[in-house]
Design a protein around this motif. Structure first.
Motif, mmCIF file in Angstrom:
data_model
loop_
_atom_site.group_PDB
_atom_site.id
_atom_site.type_symbol
_atom_site.label_atom_id
_atom_site.label_comp_id
_atom_site.label_asym_id
_atom_site.label_seq_id
_atom_site.Cartn_x
_atom_site.Cartn_y
_atom_site.Cartn_z
ATOM 1 N N GLU B 72 0.825 -1.224 0.150
ATOM 2 C CA GLU B 72 -0.172 0.026 0.009
ATOM 3 C C GLU B 72 0.934 1.359 -0.177
ATOM 4 O OE1 GLU B 72 -0.630 -2.520 1.915
ATOM 5 O OE2 GLU B 72 -2.479 -3.066 2.269
ATOM 6 N N GLU B 73 2.140 1.247 0.689
ATOM 7 C CA GLU B 73 2.734 2.427 0.896
ATOM 8 C C GLU B 73 3.524 2.413 -0.459
ATOM 9 O OE1 GLU B 73 3.040 2.001 5.471
ATOM 10 O OE2 GLU B 73 4.748 1.330 4.463
ATOM 11 N N GLY B 83 -7.327 11.769 -0.335
ATOM 12 C CA GLY B 83 -7.192 12.160 1.234
ATOM 13 C C GLY B 83 -8.356 11.561 2.189
ATOM 14 N N GLU B 84 -8.778 10.140 1.553
ATOM 15 C CA GLU B 84 -9.494 9.679 2.701
ATOM 16 C C GLU B 84 -8.876 9.124 3.955
ATOM 17 O OE1 GLU B 84 -12.733 7.425 0.337
ATOM 18 O OE2 GLU B 84 -11.232 7.477 -0.964
ATOM 19 N N PRO B 85 -9.459 8.679 4.962
ATOM 20 C CA PRO B 85 -8.937 8.364 6.197
ATOM 21 C C PRO B 85 -7.630 7.505 5.914
ATOM 22 C CG PRO B 85 -11.002 8.733 6.672
ATOM 23 C CD PRO B 85 -10.976 8.940 5.106
ATOM 24 N N GLU B 86 -7.946 6.236 5.015
ATOM 25 C CA GLU B 86 -7.057 5.234 4.640
ATOM 26 C C GLU B 86 -5.670 5.703 3.961
ATOM 27 O OE1 GLU B 86 -10.277 5.520 3.765
ATOM 28 O OE2 GLU B 86 -11.310 3.525 3.920
ATOM 29 N N HIS B 87 -5.975 6.821 3.296
ATOM 30 C CA HIS B 87 -4.710 7.410 2.503
ATOM 31 C C HIS B 87 -3.937 8.224 3.468
ATOM 32 C CE1 HIS B 87 -7.877 7.133 -0.905
ATOM 33 N NE2 HIS B 87 -6.858 6.309 -1.276
ATOM 34 N N VAL B 88 -4.634 8.835 4.286
ATOM 35 C CA VAL B 88 -3.732 9.700 5.319
ATOM 36 C C VAL B 88 -3.027 8.929 6.451
ATOM 37 C CG1 VAL B 88 -4.192 11.491 7.312
ATOM 38 C CG2 VAL B 88 -5.574 11.770 5.481
ATOM 39 N N ALA B 89 -3.732 7.803 6.780
ATOM 40 C CA ALA B 89 -2.915 6.916 7.823
ATOM 41 C C ALA B 89 -1.604 6.319 7.103
ATOM 42 C CB ALA B 89 -4.131 5.738 8.022
ATOM 43 N N PRO B 128 -7.395 20.209 7.343
ATOM 44 C CA PRO B 128 -6.714 19.316 6.718
ATOM 45 C C PRO B 128 -5.278 19.556 7.034
ATOM 46 C CG PRO B 128 -7.571 20.715 5.055
ATOM 47 C CD PRO B 128 -8.206 20.988 6.283
ATOM 48 N N ASN B 129 -4.189 18.897 6.932
ATOM 49 C CA ASN B 129 -2.810 19.102 6.790
ATOM 50 C C ASN B 129 -1.993 18.700 5.829
ATOM 51 O OD1 ASN B 129 -2.005 16.326 7.319
ATOM 52 N ND2 ASN B 129 -2.586 16.449 9.633
ATOM 53 N N GLN B 130 -0.924 18.794 5.546
ATOM 54 C CA GLN B 130 -0.239 18.138 4.352
ATOM 55 C C GLN B 130 -0.289 16.655 4.053
ATOM 56 O OE1 GLN B 130 3.595 20.788 3.207
ATOM 57 N NE2 GLN B 130 3.846 20.660 5.495
ATOM 58 N N LEU B 131 -0.774 16.117 4.854
ATOM 59 C CA LEU B 131 -0.762 14.641 4.786
ATOM 60 C C LEU B 131 -2.297 14.326 3.916
ATOM 61 C CD1 LEU B 131 -0.544 13.210 8.525
ATOM 62 C CD2 LEU B 131 0.788 12.578 6.349
ATOM 63 N N HIS B 132 -3.193 15.422 3.901
ATOM 64 C CA HIS B 132 -4.265 15.198 2.983
ATOM 65 C C HIS B 132 -3.937 15.744 1.466
ATOM 66 C CE1 HIS B 132 -5.766 15.596 7.044
ATOM 67 N NE2 HIS B 132 -7.082 14.679 6.571
ATOM 68 N N ASN B 133 -2.777 16.358 1.176
ATOM 69 C CA ASN B 133 -2.507 16.887 0.017
ATOM 70 C C ASN B 133 -2.685 15.326 -0.917
ATOM 71 O OD1 ASN B 133 -0.935 17.390 -2.171
ATOM 72 N ND2 ASN B 133 -0.473 19.260 -1.359
#
Lengths: 332, 332
Positions: B72-73, B83-89, B128-133
């Protein structure tokens, strides 16, 4: 004069990244085509650009007086609004005056057009209702028209309902176009949208801008709608929107309205003319760019300081970190 | 064969409302242009369509093993995610493995690409933060590359930073294009994007699909990235996205990636070829429509039941009340 279609270039790093083709027409209130670009005879769906014409019958029949609508409320009848709190409150007030409720609407429900208004709504633990639909002001006018016509509002979005038939008859007179055999479709908000040549759309708004040859009642209705929108441009669209910003800059000299799929109209009383345009691929960014260029072309912007309009003539594109990446420029 | 540009029609009420023009090329892994439509020699910014190439150096240098990145990574290194929760995690996990933090990112911050994910975030009282980009996975790969190169990550988005120089050198080999004098610009996420002919973009992905003539290390890296993305298509984009849905339907036979302004690429190992295309006006809806038509054209979709693909071949347009208003259809 007839010209080739207008072109809008979207640049990045010094080269053209994307390009748009736009057809446009400038029509006088007497129906003369003063200038045109591209194929103006093929059929175009005006979409929301025609909302003032959809509101016209309601105003002409005395709807604003009957229901004591304010200037803001008249303006939002012609709007594709952002669903910001001020818009929603204005439409709620109209429903109250109509003794109607949100469930009488048949426009459907969507998150506010201005996405930040959606985040704010969600942050308050709320979801959108039909008041947030960008067309809810128009639909309030349609509910009002049903009352003026003395018919039940149910099914008012259907093409054969007296409300839509009255609207179509009024539009046909303004556009000088027979919708009898015209293609049509439910619009985003389910009310019908009829296709017509761009010139007929332009003609309607030229007459709207300069209605001296219309009946006294229609002259008054055109002036009521025009004045309400140009004096209350926030109600016509909202924060960050071209219609709102440009109408503020142009200080009541131009009535502007966007339609989906890259349609735009401008009604200009002091020049007794209108501009109607359609981006062939549906891009709003190109429609706005060409509208600015054509407002310059007809000379109505000459009183505005150049530095104010420059950001609309060449729209600077920035990325998430506010670095400049390119521009949107009409090649007129 | 050389053809005129492809056309996508957007219909409403039985007539064409908007139209898009698209250029495309099909290239073999040996560099043969098998088919082309429109001007494939002018320069195109690949934007996010090239992300797998931007990740290649990191993987080739052993980054996935060094930092124990999961499938996944690895996949999200090539993503424009929702930017869904799974992506951010997933991206947070990568930062943890890199001993880095969100503030090391230089991609900037924006609300999730999937607007519903933004409403949900706001509903939880968060911003949002940069993780959501949508590019945060790519930027995690770039932070990793800085570590592999033994250089400080600060300024890693700048064109002269060793990270971008290493990426440019790898892309130049894959695309067989000299970026020395090519136009470039900061992309949405501030990392550089270089312009190149569409054919060179296609060539890179044909070699990526069928890397047998590349070095052993690069062959392995191409296969690692290909496999990760086609096996984890949710990480490449997310809910409701064409890349994700189509890669699921095509069952690992095609690697797909969208880029901003209507760019799309497809890498197809069993045919040893790639498709690269660009909608001239930047519309993603048209790029997706043409991609479906060209996947049909090369024969890679023949194993899929017709009824599954029909909704991509002719995309039904519905309004807020779910009434059908028209369709999006490629005229290939």
């Amino acid at each position: 004069m007839q010209h080739t279609p207008l072109s809008v270039q979207v640049t990045r790093g010094g080269i053209v990244e994307s390009v748009h083709s736009i057809k446009a027409v400038i029509v006088s209130s007497t129906g003369e085509v003063l200038d045109s670009w591209g194929d103006i005879d093929s059929l175009v769906y005006p979409r929301s650009a025609i909302k003032a014409m959809q509101a016209l019958a309601f105003i002409e029949m005395g709807g604003a007086e009957r229901f004591a609508f304010s200037e803001e409320e008249i303006a939002i009848c012609c709007a594709s609004h952002n669903g910001e709190p001020e818009h929603v409150a204005t439409v709620q007030s109209m429903l109250d005056k109509l003794a109607a409720s949100e469930t009488d609407f048949e426009c459907g429900c969507h998150w506010p057009m201005r996405v930040e208004a959606g985040y704010a709504l969600s942050g308050e633990g709320k979801k959108p209702n039909q008041l947030h639909n960008n067309c809810s002001g128009k639909h309030a006018g349609m509910l009002g028209l049903a009352k003026l016509l003395g018919v039940p509002s149910q099914g008012y979005i259907e093409i054969d309902h007296p409300v839509q038939q009255k609207i179509a008859a009024t539009m046909a007179e303004m556009c000088e176009y027979d919708y009898g055999s015209a293609p049509w479709s439910p619009d985003g908000c389910s009310a019908p949208t009829w296709a017509m040549p761009l010139t007929n759309l332009g003609l309607a708004f030229a007459k709207f801008a300069s209605p001296e040859n219309l009946s006294a009642a229609r002259q008054k209705a055109c002036k009521t709608l025009y004045d309400a929108v140009v004096k209350q441009p926030f109600m016509a669209a909202g924060t960050g929107r071209y219609c709102t910003d440009m109408m503020r800059i142009l200080q009541q000299r131009v009535f502007l309205k966007v339609g989906a799929e890259g349609v735009y109209i401008a009604a200009i009383p002091e020049l007794k003319m209108a501009i109607a345009l359609k981006c062939e691929d549906g891009a709003v960014r190109a429609a706005e760019s060409v509208m600015t260029a054509l407002l310059d072309h007809v000379g109505i912007t000459s009183f505005v300081a150049d530095d104010i309009l420059q950001e609309y003539r060449s729209v600077t594109l920035k990325n998430w970190e506010q670095r400049t990446t390119g521009a949107i420029v009409c090649q007129a």
